[in-house]
Design a protein around this motif. Structure first.
Motif, PDB file in Angstrom:
ATOM      1  N   ARG A   1       0.779  -1.252   0.161  1.00 48.34           N
ATOM      2  CA  ARG A   1       0.026  -0.090   0.090  1.00 48.34           C
ATOM      3  C   ARG A   1       0.942   1.438   0.122  1.00 48.34           C
ATOM      4  O   ARG A   1       0.193   2.262  -0.059  1.00 48.34           O
ATOM      5  CB  ARG A   1      -0.922  -0.007   1.313  1.00 48.34           C
ATOM      6  CG  ARG A   1      -1.942  -1.083   1.295  1.00 48.34           C
ATOM      7  CD  ARG A   1      -2.928  -1.104   0.276  1.00 48.34           C
ATOM      8  NE  ARG A   1      -3.816  -2.088   0.173  1.00 48.34           N
ATOM      9  CZ  ARG A   1      -3.567  -3.225  -0.818  1.00 48.34           C
ATOM     10  NH1 ARG A   1      -2.451  -3.305  -1.560  1.00 48.34           N
ATOM     11  NH2 ARG A   1      -4.418  -4.210  -0.947  1.00 48.34           N
ATOM     12  N   LEU A   2       2.244   1.033   0.049  1.00 48.83           N
ATOM     13  CA  LEU A   2       3.035   2.057   0.354  1.00 48.83           C
ATOM     14  C   LEU A   2       3.037   3.192  -1.132  1.00 48.83           C
ATOM     15  O   LEU A   2       3.083   4.216  -1.166  1.00 48.83           O
ATOM     16  CB  LEU A   2       4.480   1.845   0.475  1.00 48.83           C
ATOM     17  CG  LEU A   2       5.641   2.873   0.524  1.00 48.83           C
ATOM     18  CD1 LEU A   2       5.017   3.973   1.583  1.00 48.83           C
ATOM     19  CD2 LEU A   2       6.994   2.379   0.986  1.00 48.83           C
ATOM     20  N   SER A   3       3.046   2.446  -2.061  1.00 47.74           N
ATOM     21  CA  SER A   3       3.036   3.171  -3.401  1.00 47.74           C
ATOM     22  C   SER A   3       1.789   4.015  -3.828  1.00 47.74           C
ATOM     23  O   SER A   3       1.665   5.032  -4.140  1.00 47.74           O
ATOM     24  CB  SER A   3       2.963   2.076  -4.724  1.00 47.74           C
ATOM     25  OG  SER A   3       1.982   1.115  -4.706  1.00 47.74           O
ATOM     26  N   ASN A   4       0.558   3.316  -3.263  1.00 50.68           N
ATOM     27  CA  ASN A   4      -0.549   4.319  -3.255  1.00 50.68           C
ATOM     28  C   ASN A   4      -0.664   5.435  -2.191  1.00 50.68           C
ATOM     29  O   ASN A   4      -0.998   6.585  -2.963  1.00 50.68           O
ATOM     30  CB  ASN A   4      -1.792   3.560  -3.084  1.00 50.68           C
ATOM     31  CG  ASN A   4      -2.312   2.412  -3.755  1.00 50.68           C
ATOM     32  OD1 ASN A   4      -1.482   1.303  -3.783  1.00 50.68           O
ATOM     33  ND2 ASN A   4      -3.481   2.340  -4.341  1.00 50.68           N
ATOM     34  N   THR A   5       0.266   5.390  -1.220  1.00 55.43           N
ATOM     35  CA  THR A   5       0.131   6.544  -0.208  1.00 55.43           C
ATOM     36  C   THR A   5       0.988   7.476  -0.914  1.00 55.43           C
ATOM     37  O   THR A   5       0.961   8.698  -0.795  1.00 55.43           O
ATOM     38  CB  THR A   5       0.607   5.851   1.195  1.00 55.43           C
ATOM     39  OG1 THR A   5      -0.114   4.871   1.623  1.00 55.43           O
ATOM     40  CG2 THR A   5       0.879   7.308   2.037  1.00 55.43           C
ATOM     41  N   MET A   6       2.343   7.132  -1.393  1.00 54.47           N
ATOM     42  CA  MET A   6       3.074   7.669  -2.055  1.00 54.47           C
ATOM     43  C   MET A   6       2.533   8.682  -3.369  1.00 54.47           C
ATOM     44  O   MET A   6       2.757   9.943  -3.395  1.00 54.47           O
ATOM     45  CB  MET A   6       4.474   7.146  -2.647  1.00 54.47           C
ATOM     46  CG  MET A   6       5.306   6.869  -1.397  1.00 54.47           C
ATOM     47  SD  MET A   6       6.827   5.790  -2.149  1.00 54.47           S
ATOM     48  CE  MET A   6       7.607   7.085  -2.923  1.00 54.47           C
ATOM     49  N   ILE A   7       1.831   7.978  -4.142  1.00 55.52           N
ATOM     50  CA  ILE A   7       1.334   8.635  -5.184  1.00 55.52           C
ATOM     51  C   ILE A   7       0.213   9.776  -4.750  1.00 55.52           C
ATOM     52  O   ILE A   7       0.098  10.616  -5.559  1.00 55.52           O
ATOM     53  CB  ILE A   7       0.547   7.659  -6.085  1.00 55.52           C
ATOM     54  CG1 ILE A   7       1.458   6.852  -6.923  1.00 55.52           C
ATOM     55  CG2 ILE A   7      -0.351   7.988  -7.001  1.00 55.52           C
ATOM     56  CD1 ILE A   7       2.329   7.551  -8.135  1.00 55.52           C
ATOM     57  N   GLY A   8      -0.437   9.461  -3.524  1.00 56.54           N
ATOM     58  CA  GLY A   8      -1.445  10.045  -3.134  1.00 56.54           C
ATOM     59  C   GLY A   8      -0.997  11.639  -2.239  1.00 56.54           C
ATOM     60  O   GLY A   8      -1.289  12.728  -2.885  1.00 56.54           O
ATOM     61  N   VAL A   9       0.309  11.360  -1.949  1.00 56.09           N
ATOM     62  CA  VAL A   9       0.947  12.496  -1.353  1.00 56.09           C
ATOM     63  C   VAL A   9       1.650  13.362  -2.329  1.00 56.09           C
ATOM     64  O   VAL A   9       1.541  14.570  -2.418  1.00 56.09           O
ATOM     65  CB  VAL A   9       2.076  12.155  -0.293  1.00 56.09           C
ATOM     66  CG1 VAL A   9       3.053  13.241   0.232  1.00 56.09           C
ATOM     67  CG2 VAL A   9       1.460  11.489   0.771  1.00 56.09           C
ATOM     68  N   LEU A  10       2.218  12.727  -3.484  1.00 53.81           N
ATOM     69  CA  LEU A  10       2.886  13.583  -4.299  1.00 53.81           C
ATOM     70  C   LEU A  10       1.885  14.394  -5.270  1.00 53.81           C
ATOM     71  O   LEU A  10       2.209  15.364  -5.667  1.00 53.81           O
ATOM     72  CB  LEU A  10       3.671  12.300  -5.349  1.00 53.81           C
ATOM     73  CG  LEU A  10       4.968  11.829  -4.639  1.00 53.81           C
ATOM     74  CD1 LEU A  10       5.562  10.898  -5.664  1.00 53.81           C
ATOM     75  CD2 LEU A  10       6.061  13.027  -4.378  1.00 53.81           C
TER      76      LEU A  10
ATOM     77  N   GLY B   1      -4.465  11.503 -10.249  1.00 52.32           N
ATOM     78  CA  GLY B   1      -3.682  10.368  -9.623  1.00 52.32           C
ATOM     79  C   GLY B   1      -4.033  10.256  -8.017  1.00 52.32           C
ATOM     80  O   GLY B   1      -4.100   9.224  -7.340  1.00 52.32           O
ATOM     81  N   LEU B   2      -4.508  11.530  -7.484  1.00 49.90           N
ATOM     82  CA  LEU B   2      -5.075  11.356  -6.020  1.00 49.90           C
ATOM     83  C   LEU B   2      -6.226  10.709  -5.811  1.00 49.90           C
ATOM     84  O   LEU B   2      -6.178   9.532  -5.079  1.00 49.90           O
ATOM     85  CB  LEU B   2      -5.233  13.010  -5.616  1.00 49.90           C
ATOM     86  CG  LEU B   2      -5.503  13.345  -4.189  1.00 49.90           C
ATOM     87  CD1 LEU B   2      -4.279  12.872  -3.300  1.00 49.90           C
ATOM     88  CD2 LEU B   2      -5.804  14.861  -3.878  1.00 49.90           C
ATOM     89  N   VAL B   3      -6.942  10.702  -6.573  1.00 55.32           N
ATOM     90  CA  VAL B   3      -8.298  10.038  -6.387  1.00 55.32           C
ATOM     91  C   VAL B   3      -8.005   8.530  -6.793  1.00 55.32           C
ATOM     92  O   VAL B   3      -8.727   7.685  -5.856  1.00 55.32           O
ATOM     93  CB  VAL B   3      -9.671  10.518  -7.336  1.00 55.32           C
ATOM     94  CG1 VAL B   3     -10.748   9.700  -7.274  1.00 55.32           C
ATOM     95  CG2 VAL B   3     -10.007  11.970  -6.784  1.00 55.32           C
ATOM     96  N   GLY B   4      -7.281   8.320  -7.806  1.00 56.91           N
ATOM     97  CA  GLY B   4      -7.059   6.805  -8.372  1.00 56.91           C
ATOM     98  C   GLY B   4      -6.504   6.253  -7.203  1.00 56.91           C
ATOM     99  O   GLY B   4      -6.569   4.917  -7.182  1.00 56.91           O
TER     100      GLY B   4
ATOM    101  N   GLY C   1       3.639   5.042  -9.854  1.00 58.05           N
ATOM    102  CA  GLY C   1       2.227   4.882  -9.987  1.00 58.05           C
ATOM    103  C   GLY C   1       1.940   3.427 -10.770  1.00 58.05           C
ATOM    104  O   GLY C   1       0.585   3.065 -10.697  1.00 58.05           O
ATOM    105  N   CYS C   2       2.893   2.865 -11.395  1.00 59.73           N
ATOM    106  CA  CYS C   2       2.523   1.636 -12.070  1.00 59.73           C
ATOM    107  C   CYS C   2       2.297   0.564 -10.917  1.00 59.73           C
ATOM    108  O   CYS C   2       1.614  -0.378 -11.075  1.00 59.73           O
ATOM    109  CB  CYS C   2       3.794   1.184 -12.838  1.00 59.73           C
ATOM    110  SG  CYS C   2       3.797   2.064 -14.508  1.00 59.73           S
ATOM    111  N   CYS C   3       3.126   0.652  -9.860  1.00 64.82           N
ATOM    112  CA  CYS C   3       3.083  -0.122  -8.795  1.00 64.82           C
ATOM    113  C   CYS C   3       1.636  -0.078  -8.087  1.00 64.82           C
ATOM    114  O   CYS C   3       0.847  -1.041  -7.815  1.00 64.82           O
ATOM    115  CB  CYS C   3       3.981  -0.060  -7.645  1.00 64.82           C
ATOM    116  SG  CYS C   3       5.821  -0.478  -8.003  1.00 64.82           S
ATOM    117  N   ALA C   4       1.161   1.301  -8.130  1.00 63.27           N
ATOM    118  CA  ALA C   4      -0.239   1.599  -7.313  1.00 63.27           C
ATOM    119  C   ALA C   4      -1.386   0.752  -8.352  1.00 63.27           C
ATOM    120  O   ALA C   4      -2.215   0.427  -7.872  1.00 63.27           O
ATOM    121  CB  ALA C   4      -0.403   2.902  -7.271  1.00 63.27           C
ATOM    122  N   PHE C   5      -0.931   0.998  -9.459  1.00 61.11           N
ATOM    123  CA  PHE C   5      -1.791   0.483 -10.744  1.00 61.11           C
ATOM    124  C   PHE C   5      -2.141  -1.219 -10.419  1.00 61.11           C
ATOM    125  O   PHE C   5      -3.348  -1.540 -10.523  1.00 61.11           O
ATOM    126  CB  PHE C   5      -1.656   0.852 -11.936  1.00 61.11           C
ATOM    127  CG  PHE C   5      -2.612   0.528 -13.264  1.00 61.11           C
ATOM    128  CD1 PHE C   5      -3.592   1.292 -13.236  1.00 61.11           C
ATOM    129  CD2 PHE C   5      -2.077  -0.628 -13.645  1.00 61.11           C
ATOM    130  CE1 PHE C   5      -4.674   0.685 -14.118  1.00 61.11           C
ATOM    131  CE2 PHE C   5      -3.071  -1.032 -14.974  1.00 61.11           C
ATOM    132  CZ  PHE C   5      -4.194  -0.443 -15.055  1.00 61.11           C
TER     133      PHE C   5
END
Length: 271
Positions: free
Chosen positions: A3-12, A61-64, A249-253
């Protein structure tokens, strides 16, 4: 960890969204200014476009990432990929078209003069285009680029040692080869036997000066060349950052797709 990738994408993307707000507001302000110059209004369109692009991409990116919306993350990744391609293409192009050209020192003194033919054909054609040059000339006149020289009460020898920008050298004074008599930084008198057409184009009027000279166009090209080289170097650094963000972002996807598959399996198992 997954879940770290989703959190990082959200923050960025939250940071990017906050940055896009003043960029967009600045572009709108430039467009709406009643006393704004033509140059400022000309610059407003790309500033607004950059602001809107950053805002839309950051929201996607944030909502996704935070809401696990796979389609928005897909849109985000496509937009980021296109941004990487555009930045990479511009960086390579900038290095190619700015490879040629440099100013010549005037009699081993500080001031330099510039010739349009020393630069790449692509830059020459863009500046020499009547449509483009009329806009550039209007920007130079509006910005009063020569005003700082008017305030100086230099002697000729001191003026030639001054730190003068390429645009000021090309647009605010006649070429030294004209042999005009120096009155002050923007006032030159006398006649010239030089075959340089810029000598006949020069005028002491503040609205004329050498804004129609080839040397002025060369000064603009020299400035564009210098600025593009700096931007290209910054682009390389920014590209590294964007590629890292794109990888996250690819990891979050992948995380989102795996979550959807797992939830589908669980629903099937309980059905």
């Amino acid at each position: 960890m997954v879940r770290l990738s989703n959190t990082m994408i959200g923050v960025l993307n939250a940071i990017t969204f906050l940055l896009s707000v003043p960029i967009l507001a600045g572009g709108i302000w430039l467009r709406q200014r009643a006393d704004g110059t033509e140059c400022e209004k000309y610059l407003a369109a790309p500033v607004i476009a950059v602001g809107v692009f950053l805002m839309l991409v950051s929201i996607a990116g944030l909502v996704g990432a935070c809401c696990r919306v796979t389609c928005l993350l897909w849109f985000y990744l496509v937009a980021m990929f296109l941004l990487i391609v555009v930045l990479l293409g511009f960086t390579v192009f900038a290095f190619v078209v700015t490879n040629k050209g440099a100013g010549d020192a005037v009699s081993d003194r500080g001031i330099r003069e510039y010739r349009l033919g020393d630069y790449s054909n692509w830059l020459q054609k863009r500046v020499e285009s009547s449509k483009n040059w009329n806009k550039i000339r209007g920007c130079l006149a509006d910005s009063k680029v020569c005003r700082s020289l008017e305030d100086k009460q230099d002697t000729l020898s001191r003026f030639l040692r001054d730190d003068v920008s390429p645009i000021q050298s090309g647009c605010c004074k006649p070429p030294v080869s004209c042999g005009f008599t120096f009155s002050n930084s923007t006032q030159w008198t006398g006649t010239s036997n030089s075959t340089d057409p810029d000598c006949a184009t020069w005028g002491n009027d503040a609205a004329t000066l050498c804004y129609g000279c080839q040397s002025c166009k060369a000064g603009v090209v020299a400035t564009v060349r210098r600025d593009w080289k700096r931007i290209a170097i910054l682009n390389i650094i920014f590209l590294v950052f964007i590629i890292i963000v794109y990888s996250v972002g690819c990891c979050a996807f992948r995380n989102n797709r795996r979550d959807h598959r797992n939830s589908g399996y669980k629903q099937g198992a309980y059905a």
